[in-house]
Scaffold this motif. Structure first.
Motif, mmCIF file in Angstrom:
data_model
loop_
_atom_site.group_PDB
_atom_site.id
_atom_site.type_symbol
_atom_site.label_atom_id
_atom_site.label_comp_id
_atom_site.label_asym_id
_atom_site.label_seq_id
_atom_site.Cartn_x
_atom_site.Cartn_y
_atom_site.Cartn_z
ATOM 1 N N UNK A 63 160.423 67.289 26.369
ATOM 2 C CA UNK A 63 161.654 66.569 26.004
ATOM 3 C C UNK A 63 161.968 66.623 24.515
ATOM 4 N N UNK A 64 160.976 66.959 23.697
ATOM 5 C CA UNK A 64 161.198 66.980 22.258
ATOM 6 C C UNK A 64 161.783 68.297 21.763
ATOM 7 N N UNK A 65 161.696 69.353 22.615
ATOM 8 C CA UNK A 65 162.244 70.646 22.220
ATOM 9 C C UNK A 65 163.732 70.715 22.549
ATOM 10 N N UNK A 66 164.448 71.527 21.819
ATOM 11 C CA UNK A 66 165.882 71.610 22.098
ATOM 12 C C UNK A 66 166.207 72.512 23.277
ATOM 13 N N UNK A 67 165.234 73.242 23.770
ATOM 14 C CA UNK A 67 165.459 74.066 24.946
ATOM 15 C C UNK A 67 164.436 75.179 25.036
ATOM 16 N N UNK A 68 164.587 75.990 26.076
ATOM 17 C CA UNK A 68 163.693 77.130 26.293
ATOM 18 C C UNK A 68 164.299 78.363 25.631
ATOM 19 N N UNK A 69 163.459 79.196 25.068
ATOM 20 C CA UNK A 69 163.986 80.408 24.461
ATOM 21 C C UNK A 69 164.466 81.352 25.566
ATOM 22 N N UNK A 70 165.482 82.136 25.256
ATOM 23 C CA UNK A 70 166.045 83.058 26.238
ATOM 24 C C UNK A 70 164.981 84.055 26.704
ATOM 25 N N UNK A 71 164.166 84.524 25.776
ATOM 26 C CA UNK A 71 163.118 85.492 26.127
ATOM 27 C C UNK A 71 162.128 84.890 27.124
ATOM 28 N N UNK A 72 161.789 83.605 26.902
ATOM 29 C CA UNK A 72 160.851 82.942 27.813
ATOM 30 C C UNK A 72 161.478 82.744 29.189
ATOM 31 N N UNK A 73 162.775 82.422 29.234
ATOM 32 C CA UNK A 73 163.456 82.244 30.516
ATOM 33 C C UNK A 73 163.503 83.555 31.290
ATOM 34 N N UNK A 98 177.943 74.607 31.857
ATOM 35 C CA UNK A 98 176.826 73.993 32.572
ATOM 36 C C UNK A 98 175.568 74.019 31.704
ATOM 37 N N UNK A 99 175.492 75.020 30.810
ATOM 38 C CA UNK A 99 174.392 75.091 29.861
ATOM 39 C C UNK A 99 174.962 75.357 28.475
ATOM 40 N N UNK A 100 174.135 75.208 27.462
ATOM 41 C CA UNK A 100 174.555 75.510 26.092
ATOM 42 C C UNK A 100 173.472 76.323 25.393
ATOM 43 N N UNK A 101 173.890 77.013 24.362
ATOM 44 C CA UNK A 101 172.986 77.891 23.624
ATOM 45 C C UNK A 101 172.949 77.450 22.175
ATOM 46 N N UNK A 102 171.756 77.302 21.623
ATOM 47 C CA UNK A 102 171.567 76.963 20.212
ATOM 48 C C UNK A 102 170.591 77.982 19.641
ATOM 49 N N UNK A 103 171.142 78.916 18.857
ATOM 50 C CA UNK A 103 170.355 80.067 18.395
ATOM 51 C C UNK A 103 169.824 80.797 19.636
ATOM 52 N N UNK A 104 168.490 80.947 19.741
ATOM 53 C CA UNK A 104 167.957 81.642 20.924
ATOM 54 C C UNK A 104 167.551 80.685 22.031
ATOM 55 N N UNK A 105 167.862 79.388 21.851
ATOM 56 C CA UNK A 105 167.409 78.384 22.810
ATOM 57 C C UNK A 105 168.511 78.006 23.791
ATOM 58 N N UNK A 106 168.107 77.810 25.048
ATOM 59 C CA UNK A 106 169.029 77.428 26.111
ATOM 60 C C UNK A 106 168.649 76.055 26.645
ATOM 61 N N UNK A 107 169.673 75.254 26.950
ATOM 62 C CA UNK A 107 169.422 73.929 27.512
ATOM 63 C C UNK A 107 170.568 73.545 28.430
#
Length: 623
Positions: free
Chosen positions: A454-464, A487-496
C-alpha cells in the motif's frame, strides 16, 4: 458470355474404353507415351479439352485403370468436378471398377455419371445383366442415383446424348473459387528445347497470369511465369478448374517433383503432421495397427509416414469416421478440407480416405480428450475455427490465421470484421472476450499489488509484463485501453488503479510513525523502531521509503529518521529565539540537544535550504 471451367475424370477398369471414349468426345488421343501405344493401356493420366454450350470449358482426365497404376489414377482424379465411371457392357463390374469407385468416394467427388461402353458388342440380355451389376454396386453408395448413359465410342452411338448429359450435370455445379490464393499441385515437370522448364497440373484454386511471381513449395524457390498454355493454346491467364502448362524460370526440371505446389502467397505453409478424418475401406486384409507405415495420396503428392490413433491400437473395419493423425517423413502442402487417400505400402491395398481437419497439427495425448477435441474441430464452421485459434493463441496476425485455418483470405477478412474481434495495433487480432478477460486480470493484479504494497505508488510496467503470462503486445494494448478509459493511471513507469493513492495502513506501521512523532528530534535508530513493532519482510524498507518520498520524515543521519512535524516545531522554536545567524552553542542551548543529534539536525537545516554555514555559524536563508 461468361466462360466457366471444369475438370472431368474418366475412371474405370483397364480396357473398358476410357481412352476411346475420351477420343470420341474430344477428338484427342490421350495415350501419348510410346509404351502406352504399344501396350494399349494408359500408364500416366491423359488430358483432352471439351467445349460445351454456354461457355463451359472442360478438361477431361483419362486416368489409368490398371491396378499397377493406381497411384497415377489417384493423382489424376484429384481436383476433378465430375467423374465418368466407364464400365464395359461385355465385362461388367470388375475389381478396378470397385476400387476406383471407392477412391472417388473417399476423395469426396459428389458428381458421378455411369457410362456403359461397347454397347454394340453385346446382346440386350448381357447389357441388362451388366446394368443389374452396376445397380447392385451403387446401391449402398453416394452414387446410387447417378445417371446411366449408354455409348459405343467407335460408332459414335450415344455420344451426343452423353455430351448433353454432361452439360446438364455441369450446369448444376458451382464453379470453383477464383477469388482465393492461387494453388497448382504439379503432376509433371519436363524440359522443352528452346523454352526451358515446363510444369503441368490442374489449378485447384485462384488465378495465375503471365509474368506472375510464384513460390514453389516446399523448396520455397521463387518462380516466374513466362508462358501459359491450356490444352496447347497459349493464353494470358488460367484459373481454377483448368488443366494448365506453365513455362517457368527459377527452377530446373530436376529441382521439381510431382507433388510440389506452386502458390502465389504466404497463405500456404508446408507441414509434416496433419490431423485427419479417416473413412476406412469396407474390408482390410490385415488390421491397421497403431503407428503402421502408410502412404498418403493428396493432390498430386505421395508421401510416406505413420498413422497415429488416439482411441485405439488397431482397426480392421469401421463404418465411422476415425479422427486420427498422420506423421509424414517429408513436408507437404495441404489445406483444411483437402481430400486424401491412404494406402498400405505392403501388402499394397487401399486403406481408406477422408479429409484433412488441421494441416498444422500438434502432438496430442492418447485418450478421449483428444478425440473430443478433434471431433469438435471436424464440426467447426469457419468462424468457429477462427474463434478456436484466437482462444488458443490469444493474438495472431491475419496471415497466420489464414495459414492455420486454411480459410481463404477474403473469408477470414469477413469473419474478422464481424464485431467479435479486436485489431491489436498492427500485431494481429484477438477475441473481444480475450481482451476483456485480460483487462480484468490486469486490474486484479494491480488491486492485489496495492493491498500487498500500500505504500508504493504502483507496480512497474516491466514487472506487470512479467507477472501476466500473456503476449506482450496484447498486454500493452490492454494497458493503453485501460488508461484511455481511466480505469488505471500511469506515473513514470508505475501503473496503479485510477482511484489508488499510496497510504499508511492501520496497525504496526501506523504505531511506528506515532512513536517516531512522539520521540521528536531525538529519535531512536530506525532499526529499533522496527524491532519493537515486529514487522517483517520488505515492510521496514517500504515504510522508510514511503515516509521519505511523501516528506513525512527526513533522514537524520544514515540510519535515523525524524518526523517532519517534530522537525518543523524545532525549526520554529530555533527561529523564534535567534537572530539572522546563530552559533552551535546557541542551538544546543535552545533545543537541549546533545552533539549526537545536534550536528545531524543542523546539517538537515542546510539540506532543506533553511540555513547555510558561514564562519562557523548558521545563517537563516529566509526567516
Amino acid at each position: 458470355m461468361t466462360e466457366v471451367y471444369y475438370t472431368i475424370g474418366m475412371a474405370g477398369h483397364i480396357d473398358h474404353g476410357k481412352t476411346t471414349l475420351t477420343r470420341a468426345l474430344t477428338g484427342v488421343d490421350t495415350d501419348r507415351l510410346k509404351e502406352e501405344k504399344e501396350r494399349n493401356i494408359s500408364i500416366e493420366p491423359g488430358y483432352a479439352p471439351l467445349i460445351l454450350d454456354n461457355g463451359i470449358h472442360v478438361s477431361i482426365v483419362d486416368v489409368p485403370g490398371h491396378e499397377r497404376f493406381i497411384r497415377q489414377m489417384i493423382a489424376g482424379v484429384a481436383g476433378i468436378d465430375l467423374v465418368l465411371l466407364v464400365i464395359a457392357s461385355d465385362e461388367g463390374v470388375m475389381p478396378q471398377t470397385k476400387e476406383h469407385l471407392q477412391i472417388l468416394n473417399f476423395l469426396g467427388i459428389k458428381k458421378c455419371m455411369i457410362v456403359v461402353s461397347k454397347i454394340e458388342r453385346v446382346e440386350k440380355e448381357l447389357l441388362e445383366l451388366a446394368v443389374d451389376e452396376i445397380n447392385d454396386l451403387l446401391a449402398d453408395t453416394d452414387y446410387k442415383d447417378a445417371p446411366i448413359l449408354y455409348v459405343d465410342s467407335l460408332s459414335g452411338n450415344g455420344i451426343p446424348d452423353l455430351k448433353q448429359a454432361i452439360q446438364k450435370e455441369l450446369n448444376n455445379l458451382n464453379q470453383r473459387d477464383n477469388n482465393g490464393s492461387f494453388r497448382l499441385p504439379i503432376d509433371q515437370a519436363f524440359t522443352v528445347q528452346g523454352h526451358g522448364t515446363v510444369v503441368r497440373g490442374t489449378v485447384f484454386e485462384g488465378i495465375v497470369t503471365k509474368d506472375s511471381q510464384l513460390t514453389l513449395l516446399p523448396s520455397e524457390k521463387k518462380i516466374k511465369i513466362r508462358q501459359i498454355q491450356v490444352h496447347n493454346q497459349e493464353t494470358e491467364q488460367a484459373q481454377a478448374g483448368q488443366r494448365v502448362a506453365l513455362n517457368i524460370t527459377g527452377a530446373t526440371k530436376d529441382e521439381i517433383k510431382r507433388g510440389d505446389v506452386l502458390v502465389d502467397s504466404e497463405n500456404f505453409q508446408v507441414t509434416n503432421t496433419i490431423d485427419v478424418s479417416l473413412q476406412l475401406a469396407s474390408s482390410l486384409s490385415i488390421p491397421l495397427k497403431q503407428r503402421s507405415p502408410v502412404k498418403l495420396h493428396v493432390g498430386t503428392t505421395e508421401a510416406y509416414g505413420k498413422i497415429v490413433f488416439f482411441d485405439r491400437n488397431e482397426v480392421q473395419e469401421s463404418t465411422d469416421e476415425v479422427p486420427c493423425q498422420i506423421r509424414l517423413d517429408e513436408e507437404i502442402v495441404v489445406r483444411r478440407g483437402d481430400r486424401f487417400i491412404l494406402r498400405r505400402p505392403t501388402p499394397v491395398e487401399t486403406l481408406g480416405g477422408g479429409w484433412i481437419i488441421q494441416p498444422q497439427a500438434q502432438k496430442y495425448r492418447f485418450g478421449e480428450e483428444t478425440i473430443t477435441m478433434l471431433k469438435k474441430q471436424m464440426e467447426h464452421s469457419p468462424s468457429e475455427i477462427i474463434d478456436v485459434l484466437l482462444h488458443t493463441h490469444k493474438l495472431l496476425p491475419k496471415l497466420r490465421l489464414i495459414q492455420l485455418s486454411s480459410i481463404q483470405e477474403e473469408e477470414v477478412e469477413e469473419i474478422l470484421s464481424s464485431g467479435k474481434y479486436i485489431k491489436v495495433n498492427e500485431k494481429g487480432y484477438s477475441l473481444k472476450r480475450t481482451v476483456s478477460e485480460l483487462n480484468d486480470v490486469i486490474l486484479k493484479k494491480l488491486t492485489n499489488y496495492h493491498e500487498e504494497f500500500p505504500l508504493r505508488k504502483g507496480i512497474s510496467k516491466a514487472e506487470l509484463l512479467q507477472e501476466v503470462k500473456q503476449d506482450k503486445n496484447l498486454i500493452e494494448y490492454c494497458i493503453n485501453e485501460l488508461e484511455q478509459n481511466r480505469a488505471i493511471k500511469k506515473d513514470e513507469q508505475y501503473l496503479s488503479v485510477a482511484t489508488f493513492c499510496p497510504n499508511l495502513p492501520k496497525g504496526p506501521m501506523e504505531n511506528i510513525v506515532a512513536s517516531l512523532l512522539n520521540d521528536g528530534i531525538q529519535p531512536k535508530k530506525w532499526a529499533d523502531y522496527i524491532k519493537e513493532s515486529a514487522i517483517k519482510n520488505q515492510a521496514p524498507n517500504e515504510l522508510k521509503a514511503y515516509l521519505l518520498k511523501t516528506t513525512q520524515a527526513f533522514l537524520l543521519g544514515e540510519d535515523t529518521l525524524v518526523h517532519k512535524n517534530a522537525f518543523d516545531k524545532a525549526v520554529a522554536r530555533l527561529q523564534a529565539q535567534t537572530s539572522d545567524r546563530f552559533s552551535l552553542s546557541e542551538a544546543k542551548e535552545i533545543l537541549s540537544l546533545s552533539r549526537k543529534y545536534l550536528i545531524p539536525f543542523l546539517e538537515l537545516l542546510d539540506e532543506q535550504q533553511l540555513t547555510f554555514r558561514e564562519e562557523g555559524n548558521r545563517v537563516w536563508i529566509k526567516k
